[in-house]
Design a protein around this motif. Sequence first.
Motif, PDB file in Angstrom:
ATOM      1  N   LEU A  25       0.805  -1.218   0.000  1.00  0.00           N
ATOM      2  CA  LEU A  25       0.000   0.000   0.000  1.00  0.00           C
ATOM      3  C   LEU A  25       0.841   1.273   0.000  1.00  0.00           C
ATOM      4  O   LEU A  25       0.286   2.373  -0.031  1.00  0.00           O
ATOM      5  N   VAL A  26       2.159   1.137   0.041  1.00  0.00           N
ATOM      6  CA  VAL A  26       3.039   2.303   0.096  1.00  0.00           C
ATOM      7  C   VAL A  26       3.617   2.565  -1.284  1.00  0.00           C
ATOM      8  O   VAL A  26       4.328   1.729  -1.841  1.00  0.00           O
ATOM      9  N   GLN A  27       3.311   3.731  -1.831  1.00  0.00           N
ATOM     10  CA  GLN A  27       3.835   4.123  -3.133  1.00  0.00           C
ATOM     11  C   GLN A  27       4.913   5.177  -2.911  1.00  0.00           C
ATOM     12  O   GLN A  27       4.661   6.378  -2.931  1.00  0.00           O
ATOM     13  N   ALA A  28       6.118   4.686  -2.637  1.00  0.00           N
ATOM     14  CA  ALA A  28       7.223   5.605  -2.325  1.00  0.00           C
ATOM     15  C   ALA A  28       8.557   5.005  -2.737  1.00  0.00           C
ATOM     16  O   ALA A  28       9.550   5.138  -2.034  1.00  0.00           O
ATOM     17  N   GLY A  29       8.584   4.328  -3.863  1.00  0.00           N
ATOM     18  CA  GLY A  29       9.818   3.702  -4.292  1.00  0.00           C
ATOM     19  C   GLY A  29      10.083   2.424  -3.513  1.00  0.00           C
ATOM     20  O   GLY A  29       9.237   1.923  -2.772  1.00  0.00           O
ATOM     21  N   THR A  30      11.264   1.896  -3.667  1.00  0.00           N
ATOM     22  CA  THR A  30      11.622   0.642  -3.014  1.00  0.00           C
ATOM     23  C   THR A  30      12.105   0.892  -1.592  1.00  0.00           C
ATOM     24  O   THR A  30      13.034   1.665  -1.370  1.00  0.00           O
ATOM     25  N   LEU A  31      11.450   0.242  -0.639  1.00  0.00           N
ATOM     26  CA  LEU A  31      11.836   0.325   0.765  1.00  0.00           C
ATOM     27  C   LEU A  31      12.059  -1.082   1.292  1.00  0.00           C
ATOM     28  O   LEU A  31      11.389  -2.029   0.860  1.00  0.00           O
ATOM     29  N   PRO A  32      12.984  -1.263   2.218  1.00  0.00           N
ATOM     30  CA  PRO A  32      13.209  -2.600   2.774  1.00  0.00           C
ATOM     31  C   PRO A  32      11.982  -3.089   3.528  1.00  0.00           C
ATOM     32  O   PRO A  32      11.392  -2.348   4.310  1.00  0.00           O
ATOM     33  N   ALA A  33      11.592  -4.327   3.264  1.00  0.00           N
ATOM     34  CA  ALA A  33      10.379  -4.886   3.868  1.00  0.00           C
ATOM     35  C   ALA A  33      10.725  -6.063   4.758  1.00  0.00           C
ATOM     36  O   ALA A  33      11.689  -6.792   4.530  1.00  0.00           O
ATOM     37  N   GLU A  34       9.890  -6.245   5.784  1.00  0.00           N
ATOM     38  CA  GLU A  34      10.015  -7.395   6.675  1.00  0.00           C
ATOM     39  C   GLU A  34       8.611  -7.856   7.048  1.00  0.00           C
ATOM     40  O   GLU A  34       7.805  -7.074   7.542  1.00  0.00           O
ATOM     41  N   ILE A  40       8.402   3.433   7.794  1.00  0.00           N
ATOM     42  CA  ILE A  40       8.288   4.738   7.142  1.00  0.00           C
ATOM     43  C   ILE A  40       8.120   5.859   8.173  1.00  0.00           C
ATOM     44  O   ILE A  40       7.671   5.644   9.296  1.00  0.00           O
ATOM     45  N   ASP A  41       8.498   7.044   7.750  1.00  0.00           N
ATOM     46  CA  ASP A  41       8.117   8.295   8.407  1.00  0.00           C
ATOM     47  C   ASP A  41       7.147   9.016   7.476  1.00  0.00           C
ATOM     48  O   ASP A  41       7.348   9.011   6.240  1.00  0.00           O
ATOM     49  N   LEU A  42       6.139   9.644   8.034  1.00  0.00           N
ATOM     50  CA  LEU A  42       5.177  10.411   7.241  1.00  0.00           C
ATOM     51  C   LEU A  42       5.268  11.883   7.615  1.00  0.00           C
ATOM     52  O   LEU A  42       5.244  12.226   8.795  1.00  0.00           O
ATOM     53  N   LEU A  43       5.346  12.728   6.611  1.00  0.00           N
ATOM     54  CA  LEU A  43       5.273  14.170   6.827  1.00  0.00           C
ATOM     55  C   LEU A  43       3.905  14.644   6.360  1.00  0.00           C
ATOM     56  O   LEU A  43       3.521  14.428   5.206  1.00  0.00           O
ATOM     57  N   ILE A  44       3.169  15.273   7.272  1.00  0.00           N
ATOM     58  CA  ILE A  44       1.820  15.757   6.995  1.00  0.00           C
ATOM     59  C   ILE A  44       1.855  17.280   6.959  1.00  0.00           C
ATOM     60  O   ILE A  44       2.357  17.923   7.879  1.00  0.00           O
ATOM     61  N   ASP A  45       1.315  17.825   5.878  1.00  0.00           N
ATOM     62  CA  ASP A  45       1.353  19.272   5.693  1.00  0.00           C
ATOM     63  C   ASP A  45       0.023  19.727   5.100  1.00  0.00           C
ATOM     64  O   ASP A  45      -0.362  19.297   4.008  1.00  0.00           O
ATOM     65  N   ASP A  46      -0.690  20.544   5.859  1.00  0.00           N
ATOM     66  CA  ASP A  46      -1.961  21.113   5.411  1.00  0.00           C
ATOM     67  C   ASP A  46      -2.934  20.028   4.961  1.00  0.00           C
ATOM     68  O   ASP A  46      -3.587  20.134   3.921  1.00  0.00           O
TER      69      ASP A  46
END
Length: 443
Positions: A25-34, A40-46
């Motif tokens: 469900l994460v669309q942010a390129g390739t990230l290491p999975a387990e 992940i870190d999420l930045l929320i803005d407005d």
Amino acid sequence: MTHSFFQPPELTRYALRNLRAPECLVQAGTLPAENGLVGIDLLIDDGRLSAIEPAGTLPAELGPDLDASMVLPGMLDLHTHLDKGHIWPRRQNPTGDGAGAGMATQQDREANWNAQDVARRMEFGLKTAYARGVVAIRTHLDSLAPQAAISFPVFRQMRERWAGRIDLQASSIAPVDIFLTDEGRQLADIVAESGGRLGFVTKSTSHPREPVPPMLDEALGRVFALARERGLDLDLHVDESTDPRACSLIRIARGAVTHDFPGRILCGHVTALALQTDEVIDQTLDACVEAGIDVVSLPTVNMYLQDRSQNDRTPRWRGVTVLHEMKARGMRVAVAGDNCRDPFYAYGDHDMLDTYTQAVKILHLDHPLSDWIRAATETPAAIMGLDRGVLRAGAGADLIVLKARSYSEMLARHQFDRCVIRAGRAIDTRLPDYRDLDDLMNK
């Protein structure tokens, strides 16, 4: 206020750090999975997700460290019945099966379903779903005259009232043979006026005991024509039966190809398919793939209704369709909540996280869990034509944050203390009180 395990910052811009999310469900390129999760870190803005970074990337001063808590996008309920919901206290199912449910619902509808009654109960269901983190719902509306002329205007009012909180869609539901009459044309006009989906159940009023009504193909031709003329998609109740002779699905799929139907078709239930031979299943799925049919399973409700006996006999099967085989064919498949506290299901709470959790256990959507979480998030969003159900930069910050750190913890324990975030702000997750409907139930 929120009854959740944590409270996000009351800021326009902040971070949620050290989260885990389903990799699919994460669309942010390739990230290491387990174990199917990524950190992940999420930045929320407005009110939107402005960035998704690997866990530990964003500065500590931007927001709390959530110690590997899971985060999900808001969930979607692709198939429910808000117009029936919460009538159980005044109209119970005497037998617990489908026949008893239909009889009790008809009695309650004829006695009570005016616009105010339907609106009050729909509002209660929407409040509950919102508090649970549901961001979109497609509801079926009982549509035999005169009910369609009552319930669809209520739906339109609710859709406007809840805009920005829950995306609402509607589909009609009526016996298939009404489309051979002028009532079917009138219903198609009401559905089109409401921006809905044209729907029916593969049962007829004239041949109620027939697993496949003898006029099915003729009625299907009429439905395809009515829908094509009005630019409508179809959303159908199909073969919701324990009778293996119920084989309408293949007729619908082949009919769609024969009539060159241009719209989308969603079929719900199709439980009888699981009782048919492997050869018939293969033929049916071949036809569904050719027609581009989507399927939604309603596992909790069909397990409740089907294979029920009044002589203390234990049920022998689970009442679900062949979802694994459909998904393996590349079909879009989803799970949904269906009925809630009405004669078709005495339980439920408009909670799609609970529906997914139960679906995992009922349908064996595990070992491996794989990407089945999509069936309650990304896939129903795609079927509904909504930009929902995934985590990606630029999407609205509509999130469910769980104390659970893994699928195991999430599936093992009810997540009553979840934090629900809408447009970047934590909402009040207190549920409406059943007492709010007491004046409707005392009839």
